[in-house]
Design a protein around this motif. Structure first.
Motif, PDB file in Angstrom:
ATOM      1  N   ASN A  61       0.826  -1.199   0.000  1.00  0.00           N
ATOM      2  CA  ASN A  61       0.000   0.000   0.000  1.00  0.00           C
ATOM      3  C   ASN A  61       0.870   1.262   0.000  1.00  0.00           C
ATOM      4  N   ASN A  62       0.591   2.162  -0.924  1.00  0.00           N
ATOM      5  CA  ASN A  62       1.355   3.406  -1.036  1.00  0.00           C
ATOM      6  C   ASN A  62       0.832   4.519  -0.139  1.00  0.00           C
ATOM      7  N   THR A  63      -0.376   4.355   0.385  1.00  0.00           N
ATOM      8  CA  THR A  63      -0.966   5.419   1.204  1.00  0.00           C
ATOM      9  C   THR A  63      -1.457   4.879   2.536  1.00  0.00           C
ATOM     10  N   VAL A  64      -1.636   5.808   3.464  1.00  0.00           N
ATOM     11  CA  VAL A  64      -2.193   5.496   4.777  1.00  0.00           C
ATOM     12  C   VAL A  64      -3.242   6.558   5.085  1.00  0.00           C
ATOM     13  N   LEU A  65      -4.362   6.138   5.695  1.00  0.00           N
ATOM     14  CA  LEU A  65      -5.422   7.069   6.051  1.00  0.00           C
ATOM     15  C   LEU A  65      -5.246   7.485   7.500  1.00  0.00           C
ATOM     16  N   GLY A  66      -5.358   8.779   7.762  1.00  0.00           N
ATOM     17  CA  GLY A  66      -5.160   9.265   9.117  1.00  0.00           C
ATOM     18  C   GLY A  66      -5.895  10.554   9.404  1.00  0.00           C
ATOM     19  N   VAL A  67      -5.719  11.023  10.636  1.00  0.00           N
ATOM     20  CA  VAL A  67      -6.337  12.251  11.117  1.00  0.00           C
ATOM     21  C   VAL A  67      -5.226  13.177  11.605  1.00  0.00           C
ATOM     22  N   ILE A  68      -5.222  14.413  11.140  1.00  0.00           N
ATOM     23  CA  ILE A  68      -4.196  15.362  11.559  1.00  0.00           C
ATOM     24  C   ILE A  68      -4.397  15.714  13.029  1.00  0.00           C
ATOM     25  N   VAL A  69      -3.316  15.534  13.812  1.00  0.00           N
ATOM     26  CA  VAL A  69      -3.372  15.863  15.239  1.00  0.00           C
ATOM     27  C   VAL A  69      -2.329  16.906  15.614  1.00  0.00           C
ATOM     28  N   GLY A  70      -1.684  17.502  14.634  1.00  0.00           N
ATOM     29  CA  GLY A  70      -0.741  18.565  14.941  1.00  0.00           C
ATOM     30  C   GLY A  70       0.373  18.693  13.928  1.00  0.00           C
ATOM     31  N   LYS A  71       1.219  19.672  14.174  1.00  0.00           N
ATOM     32  CA  LYS A  71       2.384  19.920  13.321  1.00  0.00           C
ATOM     33  C   LYS A  71       3.579  19.210  13.927  1.00  0.00           C
ATOM     34  N   MET A 105     -15.612   4.525   5.389  1.00  0.00           N
ATOM     35  CA  MET A 105     -16.647   3.716   6.039  1.00  0.00           C
ATOM     36  C   MET A 105     -16.035   2.612   6.900  1.00  0.00           C
ATOM     37  N   THR A 106     -14.862   2.119   6.533  1.00  0.00           N
ATOM     38  CA  THR A 106     -14.232   1.023   7.273  1.00  0.00           C
ATOM     39  C   THR A 106     -13.847   1.427   8.697  1.00  0.00           C
ATOM     40  N   TRP A 107     -13.734   2.721   8.975  1.00  0.00           N
ATOM     41  CA  TRP A 107     -13.408   3.166  10.325  1.00  0.00           C
ATOM     42  C   TRP A 107     -14.598   3.014  11.269  1.00  0.00           C
ATOM     43  N   GLY A 108     -15.797   2.998  10.711  1.00  0.00           N
ATOM     44  CA  GLY A 108     -16.992   2.851  11.539  1.00  0.00           C
ATOM     45  C   GLY A 108     -17.322   4.084  12.359  1.00  0.00           C
ATOM     46  N   TRP A 109     -16.788   5.231  11.986  1.00  0.00           N
ATOM     47  CA  TRP A 109     -17.068   6.473  12.708  1.00  0.00           C
ATOM     48  C   TRP A 109     -18.406   7.018  12.253  1.00  0.00           C
ATOM     49  N   ARG A 110     -19.254   7.340  13.209  1.00  0.00           N
ATOM     50  CA  ARG A 110     -20.562   7.896  12.881  1.00  0.00           C
ATOM     51  C   ARG A 110     -20.468   9.411  12.797  1.00  0.00           C
ATOM     52  N   PRO A 111     -21.273  10.026  11.933  1.00  0.00           N
ATOM     53  CA  PRO A 111     -21.248  11.490  11.837  1.00  0.00           C
ATOM     54  C   PRO A 111     -21.737  12.128  13.130  1.00  0.00           C
ATOM     55  N   ASN A 112     -21.300  13.349  13.358  1.00  0.00           N
ATOM     56  CA  ASN A 112     -21.720  14.114  14.517  1.00  0.00           C
ATOM     57  C   ASN A 112     -23.205  14.426  14.390  1.00  0.00           C
ATOM     58  N   ALA A 113     -23.979  14.055  15.404  1.00  0.00           N
ATOM     59  CA  ALA A 113     -25.424  14.267  15.373  1.00  0.00           C
ATOM     60  C   ALA A 113     -25.791  15.743  15.352  1.00  0.00           C
ATOM     61  N   TYR A 114     -24.878  16.595  15.817  1.00  0.00           N
ATOM     62  CA  TYR A 114     -25.181  18.025  15.886  1.00  0.00           C
ATOM     63  C   TYR A 114     -24.623  18.809  14.718  1.00  0.00           C
TER      64      TYR A 114
END
Length: 125
Positions: A61-71, A105-114
């Motif tokens: 795999n050439n890529t990785v999925l992530g969330v930015i948590v800082g510099k 979708m594979t992360w299973g994170w639900r959208p923010n209800a608000y």
């Protein structure tokens, strides 16, 4: 990481005590460079390219999925990414990632209800 990111961001903003310079500029003498200092917001979902040294073979795999948590404090344009698939925080150069609209979708994170959109207001019932 959130506290470090918040403190870093606050030091890049003018305030009544710092006058016409940011607190960061007063301490370091360096002006804010938007092309380096403000690359992506905290919590942004990204697809980042793995450097060739981390690829096991040409089919890996050439890529990785992530969330930015800082510099990344060690890199000029590096960002720290949280990788939900393995729980690690890694560093990648900003030029190697693509901003994504939503988590996979594979992360299973639900959208923010608000969450509210201009097109579709949230149903608070």
């Amino acid at each position: 990481e959130l506290v470090r990111y918040a403190a870093s961001t606050m030091n890049m903003i003018l305030n009544t005590c710092s006058g016409n310079k940011t607190p960061r500029e007063i301490v370091t003498g360096k002006k804010l460079d938007l092309s380096i200092d403000v690359l992506a917001p905290f919590g942004q979902i990204v697809s980042a390219t793995n450097p060739p040294s981390l690829r096991k073979n040409k089919y890996s795999n050439n890529t990785v999925l992530g969330v930015i948590v800082g510099k990344d404090p060690m890199g000029r344009t590096g960002m720290l990414l949280y990788i939900p698939s393995n729980g690690q925080i890694i560093s990648r150069e900003a030029r190697t990632f693509t901003l994504l609209d939503k988590p996979p979708m594979t992360w299973g994170w639900r959208p923010n209800a608000y969450y509210q959109s201009v097109d579709k207001p949230a149903d608070n019932n």
